[in-house]
Every structure is written in C-alpha cells, then in structure tokens.
Motif scaffolding. Structure first.
Motif, PDB file in Angstrom:
ATOM      1  N   HIS A 141      35.783  37.024  47.325  1.00 49.68           N
ATOM      2  CA  HIS A 141      35.137  37.803  46.274  1.00 49.68           C
ATOM      3  C   HIS A 141      36.129  38.770  45.616  1.00 49.68           C
ATOM      4  N   PHE A 142      36.944  39.419  46.421  1.00 44.68           N
ATOM      5  CA  PHE A 142      37.983  40.281  45.862  1.00 44.68           C
ATOM      6  C   PHE A 142      38.970  39.452  45.032  1.00 44.68           C
ATOM      7  N   LEU A 143      39.350  38.300  45.552  1.00 45.85           N
ATOM      8  CA  LEU A 143      40.313  37.452  44.842  1.00 45.85           C
ATOM      9  C   LEU A 143      39.734  36.949  43.531  1.00 45.85           C
ATOM     10  N   HIS A 144      38.460  36.635  43.516  1.00 46.12           N
ATOM     11  CA  HIS A 144      37.843  36.179  42.266  1.00 46.12           C
ATOM     12  C   HIS A 144      37.987  37.224  41.175  1.00 46.12           C
ATOM     13  N   GLU A 145      37.668  38.474  41.500  1.00 50.78           N
ATOM     14  CA  GLU A 145      37.787  39.507  40.470  1.00 50.78           C
ATOM     15  C   GLU A 145      39.245  39.726  40.078  1.00 50.78           C
ATOM     16  N   ALA A 146      40.134  39.750  41.054  1.00 49.21           N
ATOM     17  CA  ALA A 146      41.556  39.962  40.761  1.00 49.21           C
ATOM     18  C   ALA A 146      42.088  38.877  39.846  1.00 49.21           C
ATOM     19  N   ARG A 147      41.718  37.623  40.112  1.00 52.28           N
ATOM     20  CA  ARG A 147      42.203  36.524  39.278  1.00 52.28           C
ATOM     21  C   ARG A 147      41.571  36.558  37.889  1.00 52.28           C
ATOM     22  N   THR A 148      40.328  37.007  37.800  1.00 51.13           N
ATOM     23  CA  THR A 148      39.696  37.145  36.478  1.00 51.13           C
ATOM     24  C   THR A 148      40.444  38.168  35.644  1.00 51.13           C
ATOM     25  N   TYR A 149      40.706  39.337  36.220  1.00 53.12           N
ATOM     26  CA  TYR A 149      41.471  40.362  35.505  1.00 53.12           C
ATOM     27  C   TYR A 149      42.846  39.833  35.097  1.00 53.12           C
ATOM     28  N   ALA A 150      43.518  39.162  36.022  1.00 54.34           N
ATOM     29  CA  ALA A 150      44.860  38.671  35.735  1.00 54.34           C
ATOM     30  C   ALA A 150      44.859  37.692  34.568  1.00 54.34           C
ATOM     31  N   LEU A 189      34.862  53.244  45.314  1.00 52.11           N
ATOM     32  CA  LEU A 189      34.197  52.232  46.128  1.00 52.11           C
ATOM     33  C   LEU A 189      33.665  51.134  45.212  1.00 52.11           C
ATOM     34  N   HIS A 190      33.913  49.874  45.595  1.00 59.63           N
ATOM     35  CA  HIS A 190      33.493  48.729  44.781  1.00 59.63           C
ATOM     36  C   HIS A 190      32.671  47.796  45.673  1.00 59.63           C
ATOM     37  N   PRO A 191      31.441  48.180  45.989  1.00 55.24           N
ATOM     38  CA  PRO A 191      30.714  47.510  47.071  1.00 55.24           C
ATOM     39  C   PRO A 191      30.231  46.100  46.759  1.00 55.24           C
ATOM     40  N   LEU A 192      30.035  45.764  45.480  1.00 57.09           N
ATOM     41  CA  LEU A 192      29.531  44.435  45.123  1.00 57.09           C
ATOM     42  C   LEU A 192      30.596  43.607  44.419  1.00 57.09           C
ATOM     43  N   CYS A 193      31.848  43.847  44.741  1.00 55.18           N
ATOM     44  CA  CYS A 193      32.973  43.233  44.045  1.00 55.18           C
ATOM     45  C   CYS A 193      32.900  41.703  44.039  1.00 55.18           C
ATOM     46  N   GLY A 194      33.060  41.123  42.866  1.00 50.29           N
ATOM     47  CA  GLY A 194      33.274  39.694  42.726  1.00 50.29           C
ATOM     48  C   GLY A 194      32.172  38.797  43.238  1.00 50.29           C
ATOM     49  N   GLY A 195      30.934  39.303  43.277  1.00 49.61           N
ATOM     50  CA  GLY A 195      29.835  38.513  43.819  1.00 49.61           C
ATOM     51  C   GLY A 195      29.617  38.729  45.307  1.00 49.61           C
ATOM     52  N   MET A 196      30.125  39.839  45.836  1.00 46.99           N
ATOM     53  CA  MET A 196      29.937  40.181  47.244  1.00 46.99           C
ATOM     54  C   MET A 196      28.450  40.109  47.611  1.00 46.99           C
ATOM     55  N   PRO A 197      28.100  39.522  48.764  1.00 47.39           N
ATOM     56  CA  PRO A 197      26.697  39.524  49.181  1.00 47.39           C
ATOM     57  C   PRO A 197      26.119  40.939  49.178  1.00 47.39           C
ATOM     58  N   VAL A 198      24.891  41.050  48.733  1.00 49.82           N
ATOM     59  CA  VAL A 198      24.274  42.359  48.558  1.00 49.82           C
ATOM     60  C   VAL A 198      24.247  43.144  49.859  1.00 49.82           C
ATOM     61  N   GLU A 199      23.906  42.496  50.977  1.00 50.90           N
ATOM     62  CA  GLU A 199      23.810  43.227  52.232  1.00 50.90           C
ATOM     63  C   GLU A 199      25.169  43.742  52.685  1.00 50.90           C
TER      64      GLU A 199
END
Length: 333
Positions: free
Chosen positions: A240-249, A294-304
C-alpha cells in the motif's frame, strides 16, 4: 511540541463503491477520534481522474469532517487553483469557514499534471494567469463588497467568519509562486524544504511592501504509520505504501520538488529510503521531528489497520509529547 497531522486522500486502487463508502465513513470516524485526542489538523488534497480513486473533492470532505468534529483544523493542501471557478470557490470557502468557526486552511497551488487541465478543458499554458485571477478574486470577494470581475460588478455573500479572510496560502516550489504570494501579501507554502525559496519570498515581500510568513515542511518530514510490529506491517501492508509512492513518482518530473519524493521500486527499497516509515510509539517519539504526519489509510490500507495506527498514535505518542520537549511546530513566522 511538534505539529501533528492526520492525512487522508482516500486512495483505494481496488475499491468498489461499497468499500469506498466504508473508507470515507471510516475516515470521518477517525477524524473525530483525532479531534478528541488533540491532533492539530486533518490534511487532505485534490486530484482528478486518478484510477486509484484519489479524492477529487476536498471541500466536500472538509465539510463532513467539520460536522463530525469540534476543534481540529482541516488543511486542504492543496487545491489546483486554476481548475476552480473563482466566485463559486469564494462562496464555498466562506460557508465552510462559517460552519467550522474558522478551522479551514486552504493552500492554493497550480498542480503539476497537465492531464487534469485537459480533462477540465482548462489551458495549461494559462495556469499562472488563472491562478492570479483566482487569488485576487477570493480576496476581493471575502470583503463582502461589490467588485469588478471580468468586466461586470459582482458581490459574494455571506462574508466569512475569519477576519480579514479565511486562511489562504499560496503553494508551490517555484519563484513565480513565491512572487505571487508576496505580491498579494499571502503566506507561502513551499511544497518541500526549500530555504532558498523561503528567502526569495521574504525578499519579494520587502520589495512589494507586504508582510508574510511561510509554512514549510521540515527537512525531514516522513509519512508515518504506527505499529507494534513494524516488520509484520511492512510484510503484510508494504504494497500500500509502495502503491502511493509509485503513483507520486509517475507524476513528478525533474522540475517538481516535493516533500514526498521516492525512487523506490520495491517494498524493500521503500522501507530503506525512509520517505514512508512504520514505527512503534517509542520509535516515533525518538524521531524528534518538527511535525508528525500520520497517514493511516495510505494507498488503500485496510481500514482496521488504519484504525490501529491512529489508536497507537493517539494513545502511545500524543500523551508523551509534552514531556519530550521535541521543539517547535512546522509554522515558520
């Protein structure tokens, strides 16, 4: 005390309408939890036509947050100014400012994705002039007095709650953005830690005879996720973190300077890089940062998982910050 932020862009590349509705409602509940525990601001942003469902309507989301909270600010960082109708935006911000009792902070940038301009039928080559028109119109509109707009006399009501006007910053990483902010006497929000650009802004303020200040990211401003077991979290949720990082990149050219800039192509590279960090509460305190994002729902992170991160931050970090003496917040007067 560091400045504390909980960020939501509501990205979810695998979303269905039902799961995205759950994510939006969970974000509101998390904002209320953050509000009750003393976090300074919710941060959100604007992007359009993104396949992973990046939030396109930050002011709608801000209004929902204000309805669910009592004291926390909402920082919209940033809107893509030239894509907005200036009069309508003046009204929307005024209403949100009244609704929230002055808790809205708006950062106006010009964006860096030509496809968003093309999608909206806005000329990319005119973005600087359109940004000038937007900012000048907002400042005139919020006086509540009649003014000339594109050759006709208009008046925007109601007047906002905040005097002389709602908090409005000019965002960007260029000298043109810094000059624009200085000329209008507006605070400047560099998109990265750019002290040379901050100095240039102050020089232009002196030249124009205006007063201003900057809200600049610290030299080190990682996006944080709290976990009792960072190894497990990276193994289970690093994608999920990588997805957002690659989107930004994929959006950033060599001329774009951003506090969120990653060259990682794998989860292991991303973890080593340090732009996104998974830390325990003790490790978070030991970072000694000026601001904690804090980025709690980063990149589609599961809600829980996002809820767990927020609870750890609020219960295991916030109560101990005052005793740590971590220094000033991110505001630079």
């Amino acid at each position: 005390m560091p400045f504390t932020v909980v960020r939501f862009n509501l990205v979810d590349p695998r979303a269905t309408p039902e799961s995205l509705s759950e994510r939006y409602r969970a974000a509101l509940a998390m904002a209320a939890y953050a509000d009750a525990h003393g976090i300074d601001t919710v941060q959100t942003e604007e992007h359009h036509g993104v396949e992973n469902n990046w939030l396109p309507s930050p002011f709608t989301f801000a209004g929902a947050v204000f309805g669910a909270t009592e004291r926390i600010a909402v920082t919209v960082s940033a809107i893509i100014g030239p894509l907005h109708d200036p009069l309508r935006l003046a009204e929307d911000i005024a209403v949100l400012d009244l609704l929230s009792g002055g808790r809205l902070v708006t950062v106006a940038g010009i964006g860096y994705r030509p496809e968003e301009y093309e999608e909206r039928g806005v000329d990319w080559g005119r973005r600087g002039r359109l940004q000038d028109l937007l900012l000048e119109t907002l400042l005139a509109a919020w006086t509540g007095e009649p003014f000339t707009y594109r050759g006709r006399t208009v008046r925007v009501t109601p007047r906002p709650f905040t005097r002389p006007h709602p908090l409005l910053l000019v965002g960007g990483s260029s000298r043109a953005a810094a000059r624009r902010a200085a000329r209008l006497g507006l605070p400047f929000f560099p998109s990265a830690h750019l002290p040379e650009l901050e100095a240039y802004y102050r020089e232009r303020c002196a030249e124009y005879g205006t007063e201003g200040w900057t809200m600049m990211p610290a030299e080190e401003t990682p996006l944080l996720h709290l976990s009792e077991d960072p190894d497990r979290t990276w193994a289970e949720h690093g994608e999920h973190f990588l997805h957002e990082a690659r989107t930004y990149a994929s959006w950033q050219s060599k001329d774009i300077r951003s506090a969120v800039r990653s060259a990682a192509t794998t989860v292991a590279e991303l973890r080593a890089e340090g732009v996104y960090r998974v830390v325990t509460p003790d490790e978070c305190l030991a970072l000694g940062l000026e601001s904690l994002v804090l980025h709690p729902l980063c990149g589609g992170m599961p809600v829980e998982e996002g809820r767990r991160s927020l609870r750890l931050f609020c219960d295991g970090v916030l109560p101990r910050l005052g005793a740590q003496g971590l220094g000033p917040g991110q505001f630079r007067g």
